[in-house]
Design a protein around this motif. Structure first.
Motif, PDB file in Angstrom:
ATOM      1  N   GLU A 244       2.988   6.884   2.763  1.00 39.20           N
ATOM      2  CA  GLU A 244       1.827   7.321   3.540  1.00 39.20           C
ATOM      3  C   GLU A 244       0.578   6.539   3.138  1.00 39.20           C
ATOM      4  O   GLU A 244      -0.205   6.112   4.000  1.00 39.20           O
ATOM      5  CB  GLU A 244       1.602   8.816   3.334  1.00 39.20           C
ATOM      6  CG  GLU A 244       0.395   9.368   4.089  1.00 39.20           C
ATOM      7  CD  GLU A 244       0.162  10.844   3.813  1.00 39.20           C
ATOM      8  OE1 GLU A 244      -0.807  11.398   4.380  1.00 39.20           O
ATOM      9  OE2 GLU A 244       0.935  11.442   3.032  1.00 39.20           O
TER      10      GLU A 244
ATOM     11  N   GLN B 102       0.772   3.020   4.524  1.00 34.10           N
ATOM     12  CA  GLN B 102       0.532   2.992   5.962  1.00 34.10           C
ATOM     13  C   GLN B 102      -0.951   3.169   6.288  1.00 34.10           C
ATOM     14  O   GLN B 102      -1.503   2.469   7.147  1.00 34.10           O
ATOM     15  CB  GLN B 102       1.343   4.085   6.649  1.00 34.10           C
ATOM     16  CG  GLN B 102       1.236   4.087   8.168  1.00 34.10           C
ATOM     17  CD  GLN B 102       1.904   2.889   8.800  1.00 34.10           C
ATOM     18  OE1 GLN B 102       3.085   2.682   8.618  1.00 34.10           O
ATOM     19  NE2 GLN B 102       1.161   2.087   9.520  1.00 34.10           N
TER      20      GLN B 102
ATOM     21  N   GLU C 268      11.432   0.591   8.603  1.00 33.77           N
ATOM     22  CA  GLU C 268      10.924   1.871   8.108  1.00 33.77           C
ATOM     23  C   GLU C 268      12.033   2.715   7.483  1.00 33.77           C
ATOM     24  O   GLU C 268      11.858   3.290   6.405  1.00 33.77           O
ATOM     25  CB  GLU C 268      10.268   2.635   9.242  1.00 33.77           C
ATOM     26  CG  GLU C 268       9.522   3.879   8.802  1.00 33.77           C
ATOM     27  CD  GLU C 268       8.657   4.442   9.907  1.00 33.77           C
ATOM     28  OE1 GLU C 268       7.433   4.514   9.731  1.00 33.77           O
ATOM     29  OE2 GLU C 268       9.228   4.800  10.962  1.00 33.77           O
TER      30      GLU C 268
ATOM     31  N   VAL D  20       7.424  -0.144   5.116  1.00 32.29           N
ATOM     32  CA  VAL D  20       6.427   0.329   6.078  1.00 32.29           C
ATOM     33  C   VAL D  20       6.358  -0.659   7.219  1.00 32.29           C
ATOM     34  O   VAL D  20       6.248  -1.864   7.010  1.00 32.29           O
ATOM     35  CB  VAL D  20       5.053   0.490   5.404  1.00 32.29           C
ATOM     36  CG1 VAL D  20       3.996   0.864   6.428  1.00 32.29           C
ATOM     37  CG2 VAL D  20       5.121   1.525   4.299  1.00 32.29           C
TER      38      VAL D  20
END
Length: 332
Positions: free
Chosen positions: A281, A284, A324, A329
Motif C-alpha cells: 500500500e 502504491q 501485482e 506493484v
C-alpha cells in the motif's frame, strides 16, 4: 615425598591448562561466537532461488496462472532476468507462450552452475541473473531482459558495443533495508542509512540501538540491488568496512519481494524508513521513500515483431495483474 610433590605439581599444572583453555574458549564465545550467531550477514548476501519452483506450464509451479487474451506461437522472444523477477517473467511465458517452449534440464544450482545453465540453449526462458543478463541482451542472446536499472558499467558495455537499449517501466518495488529480528532498531531515516554506509555511524548505539558494531553488508557489483544502492547513496561513497564489523550486527538491502516473498527468512525484519513501512500500500501511494521501477529491456534494433506486442500486453490489465499477484506493484 618428592614423587608425591611432583605428582601434585603435575595435577595442578593440568588443572591450570584446562582452566586457561576453558577461559580462552569462553572469551572467544563472548567476543565472537555469541555475536556472530546473531549477525545474520549471510541473510544479506545473494541467495540462489529454486528456479525449478517457477517453471511455466507446470500446474505445481509457484506462478500466477491466468487465461491470457494474447497467445504467441512463433518468433517467440527469449526472456531473461534478475532472480527477484523470475516469478514475473516466468508467469508471462506461462500465460502467452505455447507449452514446450521452455526446456529445463533440471539439476540444482551451485557454484558451478550459478547462473542457470539448467536451461537448454533453445529454451525461450533463460536465467542469467542481472550481471550476465545485461551482457546477454546487449550481445543479442536475450531478446527481453527483466531487471532494475543498469549500473554505470553495464551502460558503458552497451555503449562500447554500439547498442542502444530501450527501458520500459513495467512495475514498481520498494528498495528495503533489513536487520536481524533481535535488533531493537525498527526504523531509520534515509540520511541515517546513508551515513551508516558512508562510515559516519559505526555503532548501533549511535542510531538508537544496542552497543554493537554495525556491519553494513553490500552486494555483488553490477547486481540490481547494488546498482540501486549506489544510486541511493548519491554523491556519498560507500566506505570501507571496519575490521571489527565481522563481530557486529549487520544491515543489508534488497528488494522487498525478494526478501519477504522469495527468500522469506523469518530471522530478519525490514526497517521502516522516515517512519514509513515498505508495505504494498505504501509503495502504491508513494509514501515509502525509496521506490524503484523495474523494466522490460531490449535492443532498439531488435527486429522481432513480437517484442512490442508482448510489452504492450505486459502493460495491459492482464500483464499488470500478473505483476501485482506475483507480489509487486503495478506501474499503472
Amino acid at each position: 615425598m618428592n614423587r608425591q610433590t611432583c605428582l601434585i605439581k603435575q595435577i595442578l599444572l593440568m588443572i591450570l591448562v584446562v582452566a586457561v583453555v576453558a577461559s580462552f574458549n569462553m572469551s572467544m564465545y563472548v567476543l565472537l561466537t555469541r555475536r556472530l550467531s546473531n549477525n545474520f550477514s549471510d541473510t544479506s548476501q545473494a541467495k540462489m532461488i529454486d528456479v525449478g519452483a517457477y517453471l511455466p506450464h507446470n500446474a505445481e509451479s509457484d506462478l500466477v496462472h491466468i487465461d491470457a487474451s494474447l497467445k504467441l506461437t512463433e518468433d517467440l522472444p527469449v526472456l531473461d532476468g534478475a532472480a527477484a523477477l523470475v516469478p514475473v517473467y516466468a508467469a508471462f511465458v506461462d500465460a502467452v507462450y505455447p507449452a514446450g517452449s521452455v526446456t529445463y534440464e533440471g539439476g540444482s544450482f551451485s557454484d558451478d552452475n550459478y547462473y542457470g545453465e539448467n536451461f537448454a540453449a533453445d529454451s525461450k526462458m533463460q536465467y542469467n541473473n542481472t550481471v550476465r543478463g545485461y551482457q546477454a541482451v546487449v550481445d543479442g542472446a536475450t531478446d527481453i531482459l527483466f531487471c532494475a536499472a543498469p549500473s554505470a558499467k553495464q551502460k558503458q558495455y552497451a555503449e562500447e558495443q554500439g547498442v542502444d537499449l530501450v527501458y520500459v517501466p513495467i512495475g514498481r518495488e520498494a528498495f528495503v533495508f533489513f536487520v536481524n529480528e533481535n535488533n531493537p532498531v525498527d526504523a531509520l531515516s534515509v540520511e541515517q542509512i546513508r551515513d551508516i554506509y558512508a562510515g559516519k555511524y559505526t555503532n548501533w548505539a549511535e542510531v538508537g540501538g544496542a552497543n554493537r558494531v554495525i556491519n553494513p553488508v553490500t552486494r555483488l557489483s553490477g547486481s540490481g540491488s547494488q546498482s540501486v544502492m549506489d544510486a541511493f547513496m548519491g554523491k556519498q561513497q560507500i566506505a570501507r568496512k571496519s575490521l571489527f564489523a565481522i563481530v557486529g550486527a549487520s544491515i543489508g538491502f534488497s528488494f522487498r519481494y525478494y526478501v519477504d516473498g522469495m527468500v522469506g527468512n523469518e530471522a530478519v525484519k525490514m526497517l521502516s524508513l522516515n517512519g514509513v513501512y515498505p508495505s504494498a500500500e505504501n509503495i502504491q501511494n508513494g509514501s515509502y521513500p525509496i521506490i524503484s521501477d523495474f523494466y522490460a529491456i531490449y535492443r532498439a534494433d531488435n527486429a522481432n515483431k513480437n517484442i512490442p506486442i508482448l510489452i504492450d500486453w505486459i502493460l495491459s490489465g492482464e500483464g499488470q495483474e500478473i505483476i501485482e499477484e506475483s507480489g509487486y506493484v503495478r506501474i499503472r
